[in-house]
Write an enzyme that holds these catalytic residues in place. Structure first.
Site, short mmCIF file in Angstrom:
data_model
loop_
_atom_site.label_atom_id
_atom_site.label_comp_id
_atom_site.label_asym_id
_atom_site.label_seq_id
_atom_site.Cartn_x
_atom_site.Cartn_y
_atom_site.Cartn_z
N PHE A 24 0.93 -1.39 -0.03
CA PHE A 24 -0.11 0.19 -0.02
C PHE A 24 0.98 1.28 0.01
O PHE A 24 1.92 1.39 0.86
CB PHE A 24 -1.01 0.24 1.21
CG PHE A 24 -1.77 1.25 1.27
CD1 PHE A 24 -3.07 1.21 0.37
CD2 PHE A 24 -1.71 2.38 2.08
CE1 PHE A 24 -3.79 2.48 0.42
CE2 PHE A 24 -2.34 3.35 2.18
CZ PHE A 24 -3.46 3.46 1.25
N GLY A 25 0.50 2.07 -1.04
CA GLY A 25 1.38 3.39 -1.12
C GLY A 25 0.34 4.57 -0.93
O GLY A 25 -0.69 4.55 -1.44
N TYR A 26 0.95 5.56 0.12
CA TYR A 26 0.04 6.42 0.57
C TYR A 26 0.86 7.84 0.16
O TYR A 26 0.13 8.97 0.38
CB TYR A 26 -0.30 6.76 2.10
CG TYR A 26 0.80 6.39 2.94
CD1 TYR A 26 1.34 7.44 3.56
CD2 TYR A 26 1.30 5.21 3.19
CE1 TYR A 26 2.45 7.23 4.23
CE2 TYR A 26 2.29 5.10 4.14
CZ TYR A 26 2.89 6.17 4.71
OH TYR A 26 4.06 6.20 5.40
N GLY A 27 2.12 7.91 0.02
CA GLY A 27 2.77 9.07 -0.27
C GLY A 27 3.50 9.19 -1.61
O GLY A 27 2.79 8.87 -2.51
N SER A 28 4.79 9.05 -1.73
CA SER A 28 5.56 9.05 -2.75
C SER A 28 5.26 7.92 -3.81
O SER A 28 5.28 7.68 -4.95
CB SER A 28 6.94 9.38 -2.77
OG SER A 28 7.78 8.48 -1.82
N GLU A 99 12.80 3.48 1.60
CA GLU A 99 12.24 3.84 2.75
C GLU A 99 12.69 3.77 4.03
O GLU A 99 12.50 3.62 5.03
CB GLU A 99 10.79 3.01 2.80
CG GLU A 99 9.86 3.07 1.50
CD GLU A 99 9.47 4.53 1.23
OE1 GLU A 99 9.08 5.14 2.19
OE2 GLU A 99 9.15 4.99 -0.09
#
Length: 187
Positions: A24-28, A99
């Site tokens: 799950f990606g929520y930023g870059s 990350e």
């Protein structure tokens, strides 16, 4: 917890036993997809809010002048919209480095927002928790915007991160008042 979390994530070994899994990606990870994936789908996770409370010493700032980037803060009842990518564990080598500035891997239930089955899956998400050395914590959105306006790092101006994320969230149909308020002050 140290700034560099690569070794911690590798020692934890979460998800290394699977052939493939959802990230799950929520930023870059929404707008800068520099890793191989097998599929992608819009998704959300519950009980988490996106906040620009994490320092970036390695991408959108420097050790002397960190930028501000997104992390997740637990908030019961909240819904965080993002993108899910079907990846293999081989991608961890790249993602753990990308990350590394305080982010750890955690498992999370994902709910997909498209019309394909299945509707839900377990996946992973990178979260920079409050106990990491780069955590900057809460601030007024106007102050966060001022901070972002000044910061720049090896990956470019911090403002580009915020503006690209706001555009990507609009494309997803997401309503994120925190991100959009910072964007208004920044512009």
């Amino acid at each position: 917890m140290p700034l560099n979390t690569v070794d911690i994530n590798r020692q934890r070994g979460h998800f290394s036993d699977r052939e493939q899994l959802w990230l799950f990606g929520y930023g870059s990870l929404i707008f800068k997809v520099d890793f191989p994936f097998r599929d992608c789908r819009p998704a959300y996770i519950r009980d988490w809010s996106r906040r620009f409370w994490q320092g970036s010493h390695d991408h959108r700032g420097t050790p002397e002048a960190p930028g501000r980037v997104a992390t997740l803060i637990r908030e019961p009842g909240a819904c965080c919209v993002g993108m899910a990518y079907l990846i293999t564990p081989a991608v961890f080598e790249h993602l753990d480095m990308r990350e590394k500035n305080g982010y750890l891997r955690f498992s999370t239930p994902l709910t997909f927002t498209d019309d394909r089955a299945p509707d839900q899956e377990d996946g992973l998400v990178y979260i920079a928790t409050e106990d990491n050395a780069a955590f900057l914590g809460p601030a007024a959105e106007e102050d966060i915007a001022r901070h972002i306006a000044r910061a720049q790092g090896p990956s470019g101006p911090n403002r580009d991160y915020l503006l690209n994320l706001a555009d990507a969230l609009r494309t997803l149909g997401a309503d994120d008042e925190h991100v959009f308020a910072i964007e208004r002050y920044l512009r």
